[in-house]
Design an enzyme around this catalytic site. Structure first.
Site, PDB file in Angstrom:
ATOM      1  N   HIS A  81      14.598 -15.636  19.460  1.00  0.00           N
ATOM      2  CA  HIS A  81      15.393 -15.030  20.112  1.00  0.00           C
ATOM      3  C   HIS A  81      15.271 -13.835  19.848  1.00  0.00           C
ATOM      4  CE1 HIS A  81      19.069 -17.915  20.352  1.00  0.00           C
ATOM      5  NE2 HIS A  81      18.929 -17.865  18.892  1.00  0.00           N
ATOM      6  N   GLU A 105      -4.452  -7.622   2.583  1.00  0.00           N
ATOM      7  CA  GLU A 105      -5.035  -6.865   1.029  1.00  0.00           C
ATOM      8  C   GLU A 105      -5.661  -7.191   0.327  1.00  0.00           C
ATOM      9  OE1 GLU A 105      -3.470  -3.049  -1.056  1.00  0.00           O
ATOM     10  OE2 GLU A 105      -2.307  -4.793  -1.976  1.00  0.00           O
ATOM     11  N   LYS A 131       0.838  -1.084 -12.776  1.00  0.00           N
ATOM     12  CA  LYS A 131       0.218  -1.329 -13.705  1.00  0.00           C
ATOM     13  C   LYS A 131      -0.719  -0.253 -14.121  1.00  0.00           C
ATOM     14  CE  LYS A 131      -3.931  -4.203 -12.883  1.00  0.00           C
ATOM     15  NZ  LYS A 131      -5.081  -4.804 -12.003  1.00  0.00           N
ATOM     16  N   GLU A 163       3.388   7.671  -5.328  1.00  0.00           N
ATOM     17  CA  GLU A 163       4.894   6.806  -5.575  1.00  0.00           C
ATOM     18  C   GLU A 163       6.037   6.293  -6.556  1.00  0.00           C
ATOM     19  OE1 GLU A 163       1.896   5.821  -4.706  1.00  0.00           O
ATOM     20  OE2 GLU A 163       2.781   5.341  -1.701  1.00  0.00           O
ATOM     21  N   LYS A 220      -4.641   7.751   0.597  1.00  0.00           N
ATOM     22  CA  LYS A 220      -4.182   8.514  -0.210  1.00  0.00           C
ATOM     23  C   LYS A 220      -5.574   9.923  -0.298  1.00  0.00           C
ATOM     24  CE  LYS A 220      -4.203   4.663  -3.215  1.00  0.00           C
ATOM     25  NZ  LYS A 220      -4.506   4.083  -4.914  1.00  0.00           N
ATOM     26  N   ARG A 255      -1.076  -7.712  -6.324  1.00  0.00           N
ATOM     27  CA  ARG A 255      -0.724  -8.219  -5.266  1.00  0.00           C
ATOM     28  C   ARG A 255      -0.002  -9.886  -6.258  1.00  0.00           C
ATOM     29  NH1 ARG A 255      -5.087  -6.147  -3.517  1.00  0.00           N
ATOM     30  NH2 ARG A 255      -6.334  -7.500  -2.760  1.00  0.00           N
TER      31      ARG A 255
HETATM   32  C1  G6Q Z   1      -1.876  -4.659  -5.036  1.00  0.00           C
HETATM   33  C2  G6Q Z   1      -2.755  -3.129  -4.785  1.00  0.00           C
HETATM   34  C3  G6Q Z   1      -0.935  -2.341  -4.799  1.00  0.00           C
HETATM   35  C4  G6Q Z   1      -1.270  -1.778  -6.156  1.00  0.00           C
HETATM   36  C5  G6Q Z   1      -0.103  -0.905  -5.632  1.00  0.00           C
HETATM   37  C6  G6Q Z   1       0.340  -0.431  -6.983  1.00  0.00           C
HETATM   38  O1  G6Q Z   1      -2.932  -5.710  -5.338  1.00  0.00           O
HETATM   39  O2  G6Q Z   1      -3.688  -2.861  -5.891  1.00  0.00           O
HETATM   40  O3  G6Q Z   1      -0.734  -2.438  -4.008  1.00  0.00           O
HETATM   41  O4  G6Q Z   1      -0.406  -2.553  -6.562  1.00  0.00           O
HETATM   42  O5  G6Q Z   1      -0.887   0.373  -5.762  1.00  0.00           O
HETATM   43  O6  G6Q Z   1       0.129  -0.088  -8.109  1.00  0.00           O
HETATM   44  P1  G6Q Z   1       0.351   0.428  -9.700  1.00  0.00           P
HETATM   45  O7  G6Q Z   1       0.751  -0.978  -9.598  1.00  0.00           O
HETATM   46  O8  G6Q Z   1      -0.613   0.754 -10.607  1.00  0.00           O
HETATM   47  O9  G6Q Z   1       1.739   1.402  -9.336  1.00  0.00           O
END
Ligand code: G6Q
Length: 550
Positions: A386, A355, A208, A214, A506, A270
């Protein structure tokens, strides 16, 4: 608007009193006094059947919970969400994942602009692109068709796509391999690509913000891997597409924004799997099935928005979760899909629920004096039976369970589906009714062993059934949990749509990385544990670098 603290509300107090009266009643008793309970305490919507008769509630509990929901403004909050109000107040954003699955005929305004046409325009572009890849019309830099799709993303930009791919694998195009890379641990990328030909591989970089450490690190690794195999910079164009809200950063990374699929700030990570973040899902199952999934989401959205609370599945599930969490003090929920394709569903739900509702202050910033989001976890049945089911049956913690099953298997192998479902049904029964010491003794069990073979029962569960795991059914199931999370967050008066809790770690990691890697011994000003760990890590790392390791 400032709210009274939840626990001072008369409706909460009424529930407390009610709990004092019925809290110790056994499910055996509840079923014995109402033989119709198993038919009455059920609800159905969009092909999903919910049996909540094995929850420790009676008609009064349900009425009091509904009264609490009304006092907490749930009807107004539902309308506010669907209307596009900025209910994510700490980020000043609308919360409109429901717009991602709205039909083209609907109008949903954010800041005075209808967002639905934009949603459909992106969907159409995704469908056209997916068709090119699936048909082989889209070829890589050397002219080979795409055989591998790797989605790079993390958190909300990963868990939904992975879960959906696994859940709908039965419907996927089998001559394309789908893999997902999320972890900054290089192993994730290396193992995902080691047997693949870059000339046949397409990367979807899902982020986003397009600034996530990462994802960007893995995207750079992917670019280097491609360049090594394909030689020239212009090869990237045919092997990388992006899903993001940040065109500037996408361009900076070197992906042509003509190959970018957008979404909007009113889609939380999410809650984004029905947006362009679902591009890998669409590539796997095709546009028709993807749209069927969206229809499933939408059917549950409509149900949630318009059905009286007595029959409203997300409201019922949310209120029962409040009852278990805040009155039975259960603190955890096990999600137990009896469907192998849903193996990543518990992991997906962990993010969605924890979250969203792992918060300790109200919307007004006051510290809560009640428990908020419970801990979600789970594994597909029958595997869990199990391992950890022992604790669920006979341990000292009460673990409410959500059992999920389907009438028809996607892969029938003799009578295996009946065996699977017999287990699901039997587990709920065993948890609710248990086995008394007298029953155990009557079977001729030795007196010394009898306590060990006794099951107290009275352990609550929901059972969700649908005909078959289709894209549509998956959409309904996910929307059910999304809205149930919202119901709970509304009662707790928290912001279910922010995630400030992920920030501190972070920030600290950013500072720590230099301390781990500088050549000269750094001056450390942490607590003694953190400083010692850094020193120990540097030592272990350097031992490895000097080649003394095996
Ligand atoms: C979800 C959080 C989080 C996010 C990730 C990835 O609701 O905001 O899990 O989706 O940190 O973020 P980006 O899509 O910005 O890389």
């Amino acid at each position: 608007m400032s709210h009274p603290q939840l626990t001072t509300r008369p409706q909460w107090q009424a529930l407390k009193q009610h709990f004092a009266q019925i809290g110790s009643q056994h499910l055996r008793e509840l079923f014995a006094t109402n033989p119709q309970r198993g038919e009455q305490l059920t609800a159905e919507a969009a092909g999903l059947y919910l049996d909540y008769s094995k929850q420790r509630v009676n008609a009064d509990t349900l009425r009091l919970l509904r009264e609490l929901a009304i006092a907490c403004g749930l009807p107004q909050r539902i309308q506010a969400m669907f209307r596009g109000d900025k209910i994510n107040t700490t980020e000043n954003r609308a919360v409109l994942h429901v717009a991602l699955r709205a039909p083209a005929s609907e109008k949903i305004l954010v800041d005075g602009r209808d967002v639905v046409p934009g949603v459909h325009a992106v969907l159409d572009r995704m469908a056209a692109f997916a068709e090119q890849v699936r048909s082989g019309a889209w070829v890589g830099h050397t002219g080979k068709r795409i055989r591998n799709v790797i989605s790079i993303g993390i958190g909300g930009s990963d868990l939904g796509p992975v879960m959906a791919y696994e859940a709908l694998r039965h419907y996927s195009q089998r001559d394309i391999t789908f893999r997902f890379v999320s972890n900054v641990d290089g192993t994730d990328f290396v193992e995902a690509t080691r047997d693949l030909d870059a000339a046949e591989t397409l990367f979807i970089v899902c982020s986003k913000t397009f600034t996530t450490l990462e994802t960007l690190t893995n995207a750079h690794a992917a670019r280097a891997w491609c360049l090594k195999a394909l030689g020239e910079d212009k090869a990237i164009a045919k092997h990388f597409v992006a899903v993001s809200t940040n065109a500037e950063e996408v361009a900076k990374f070197g992906i042509d924004t003509a190959h970018m699929f957008g979404f909007w700030d009113w889609v939380g990570g999410r809650y984004s799997m029905a947006s362009a973040i679902g591009l890998s899902t669409l590539l796997a199952i095709g546009a028709e099935s993807f749209r069927a999934m969206l229809d499933g989401f939408h059917a549950m959205d409509v149900h949630f928005r318009s059905t009286p609370f007595e029959r409203n599945l997300p409201v019922l599930m949310g209120l029962l979760a409040i009852w278990n969490n805040n009155f039975l003090d259960t603190a955890t929920v096990a999600v137990l899909p009896y469907e192998q394709y849903l193996k990543r569903f518990p992991a997906y739900l962990q993010q969605l629920t924890m979250e969203s509702n792992g918060k300790h202050v109200t919307l007004d910033g006051a510290v809560v004096d009640y428990a908020t989001g419970p801990i979600y976890w789970g594994e597909p049945g029958t595997n869990g039976q199990h391992s950890f089911y022992q604790l669920i049956h006979q341990g000292t913690h009460i673990v409410p369970c959500d059992f999920i099953g389907f009438g028809q298997p996607l892969n029938s192998l003799s009578d295996q589906h009946d065996l699977l479902m017999a287990n699901l049904i039997a587990q709920g029964e065993a948890l609710a009714f248990g086995k008394t010491v007298d029953e155990v003794r009557a079977e001729g069990t030795d007196a010394a062993l009898a306590p060990h073979r006794t099951f107290a029962g009275n352990r609550p569960s929901n059972t969700l059934l649908a005909e078959k795991l289709t894209p549509y059914a998956l959409g309904t199931l996910i929307a059910l949990y999304e809205h149930s999370v919202f119901v709970q967050g509304t009662i707790w008066n928290i912001d279910s749509f922010d995630q400030w809790g992920v920030e501190l770690g972070k920030q600290l990691a950013k500072a720590t990385i230099a301390e781990l890697t500088t050549k000269n011994e750094p001056k450390l000003a942490h607590d003694s544990s953190t400083s010692t760990l850094i020193r120990r890590y540097r030592q272990l790392r350097n031992d490895g670098n000097s080649g003394s390791g095996a």
